[in-house]
Design a protein around this motif. Structure first.
Motif, short mmCIF file in Angstrom:
data_model
loop_
_atom_site.label_atom_id
_atom_site.label_comp_id
_atom_site.label_asym_id
_atom_site.label_seq_id
_atom_site.Cartn_x
_atom_site.Cartn_y
_atom_site.Cartn_z
N ASP A 167 -38.45 33.46 24.73
CA ASP A 167 -37.53 33.43 25.87
C ASP A 167 -37.27 32.01 26.35
O ASP A 167 -36.24 31.74 26.98
N LEU A 168 -38.15 31.07 26.02
CA LEU A 168 -37.98 29.69 26.46
C LEU A 168 -37.15 28.85 25.50
O LEU A 168 -36.31 28.06 25.93
N ASN A 200 -29.49 29.61 27.94
CA ASN A 200 -30.55 30.39 27.30
C ASN A 200 -31.51 29.53 26.48
O ASN A 200 -31.53 28.30 26.57
N ASN A 201 -32.31 30.20 25.65
CA ASN A 201 -33.34 29.53 24.87
C ASN A 201 -32.77 28.54 23.85
O ASN A 201 -33.37 27.50 23.58
N HIS A 204 -31.84 25.49 25.75
CA HIS A 204 -33.07 24.77 26.13
C HIS A 204 -33.54 23.86 25.01
O HIS A 204 -33.96 22.72 25.25
N TYR A 225 -26.27 31.24 35.91
CA TYR A 225 -26.72 31.31 34.51
C TYR A 225 -27.10 29.93 33.97
O TYR A 225 -27.09 29.70 32.77
N GLU A 226 -27.45 29.03 34.86
CA GLU A 226 -27.82 27.68 34.46
C GLU A 226 -29.15 27.70 33.70
O GLU A 226 -29.94 28.64 33.85
N PRO A 227 -29.43 26.66 32.91
CA PRO A 227 -30.74 26.56 32.26
C PRO A 227 -31.85 26.41 33.29
O PRO A 227 -31.59 26.11 34.46
N GLU A 228 -33.09 26.61 32.84
CA GLU A 228 -34.22 26.53 33.76
C GLU A 228 -34.35 25.14 34.36
O GLU A 228 -34.09 24.14 33.70
N LYS A 229 -34.77 25.11 35.62
CA LYS A 229 -34.87 23.84 36.35
C LYS A 229 -35.77 22.84 35.64
O LYS A 229 -35.46 21.65 35.55
N SER A 230 -36.92 23.31 35.13
CA SER A 230 -37.85 22.39 34.46
C SER A 230 -37.23 21.78 33.21
O SER A 230 -37.50 20.62 32.87
#
Length: 358
Positions: A167-168, A200-201, A204, A225-230
């Motif tokens: 998922d990452l 998505n992954n 990323h 739907y933005e990428p993860e903050k980290s």
């Protein structure tokens, strides 16, 4: 047999002679630097963990194997006597076929394991599974729902673990994308890649590696739907460190402007089927068409990791099947980059062809 060996040595000698007489000193120095990079025994969970030279080394080995096996018709049983456990919680065409055929082509034995074939996380802990597989095979590729599953396997295993998708991130896909672009454009540094779609992954993995190769990245996702903050924070750090541009926007046309490469993937990934109606509505206006590409550079190309699901509209047929689409070479390169990856993690193999230009 001796005639074949003599022919191979002659071919290699011609490559190296041409390389040393025609390449600038700085380029030869870079090749020497990459030659000293060793990845043997490493796991491959995320491109965040790999340096620019390590990523380049993986691509160089992949390009070398593709040239020697596909074009020179050489037989290289580099993995003879070795086996790979392929754990698939999620179905796949490219990941399974590229790994299975590639590992076998190198003389090794692939073992395909579906969720119902093993006890991973159900009747047996990930810890126990990792320790058992460490005694039965040489390397594991796992295509899983949760990235934490990979981390648990890697923590307890004494053999390399490869992320076949989580998922990452989806790092093996990005290696294939980079090799495809290197083959098409001749080098990667200075290219502008524009992602239009879900955060998505796959995205990323682009974000955790593009700047390391001198690639500018422009990203357009719908709000929410933005990428993860980290991942955004890591991409911003890398962009600053390597002097590349990173643009995040909600406007697909803005992202496509001045781009060399337009990229997307499905808007509804496995496990998101119940959200399909809402997602398709939220992504209206994000379909890649010739109109989207009107502001791109004259040499623009298109990538898609596949599958392109029937009835979904992230890209129209005019772009997807056009001469600008590199989708099917990209899919084939999954085999060569997976082969380059496992060879790099399991052996001390040295590429025979001159270093690719990055």
């Amino acid at each position: 047999m001796s005639t074949k060996i003599l022919s191979l040595n002659s071919t290699v000698f011609k490559w190296m002679k041409t390389f040393h007489t025609s390449c600038p000193r700085g380029f030869r120095t870079a090749a020497a630097s990459l030659s000293s990079v060793s990845l043997k025994g490493r796991s491959f969970l995320t491109l965040k963990d790999f340096s620019p030279d390590e990523i380049k080394r993986l691509l160089w080995v992949s390009g070398d194997l593709k040239h020697r096996i596909k074009h020179e018709k050489q037989y290289l049983p580099l993995l003879q006597g070795k086996s790979i456990a392929m754990i698939f919680e999620k179905r796949s065409t490219r990941t399974r076929m590229s790994t299975e055929t590639g590992f076998a082509l190198l003389g090794g034995h692939p073992c395909f394991l579906k969720s119902e074939d093993i006890h991973l996380g159900v009747n047996e802990s990930s810890t126990d599974t990792a320790r058992v597989l460490s005694g039965l095979c040489d390397i594991v590729l796992a295509r899983v729902y949760s990235h934490s599953t990979l981390e648990e396997l890697d923590k307890e295993a004494s053999i390399p673990i490869i992320n076949g998708l989580s998922d990452l991130s989806h790092p093996i896909q990005i290696l294939a994308d980079y090799l495809t672009l290197q083959e098409h454009y001749g080098s990667l540094s200075g290219l502008t890649v524009s992602w239009i779609g879900d955060g998505n992954n796959v995205l990323h993995s682009f974000m955790m590696s593009a700047a390391k190769l001198g690639i500018h990245l422009k990203i357009a996702t719908p709000k929410g739907y933005e990428p993860e903050k980290s991942v955004i924070e890591e991409a911003q750090r890398l962009s600053k460190e390597h002097g590349t541009k990173l643009v995040l926007t909600n406007d697909p046309m803005e992202a496509a402007h001045g781009s060399n490469v337009l990229v997307t993937s499905t808007w509804v990934s496995m496990g998101q089927e119940e959200e399909k109606k809402k997602r398709l509505n939220d992504f209206k206006g994000y379909q890649i068409t010739m109109q989207t590409a009107r502001g791109a550079k004259p040499d623009w190309t298109f990538l898609h990791c596949l599958p392109r699901k029937m009835g979904e509209v992230e890209v129209d047929d005019e772009v997807f099947y056009s001469p600008r689409s590199l989708v099917f070479p990209e899919a084939e390169n999954r085999k060569w980059t997976n082969m380059g990856l496992v060879v790099s993690l399991l052996t001390d193999y040295s590429p025979q062809i001159p270093m690719l230009k990055f």
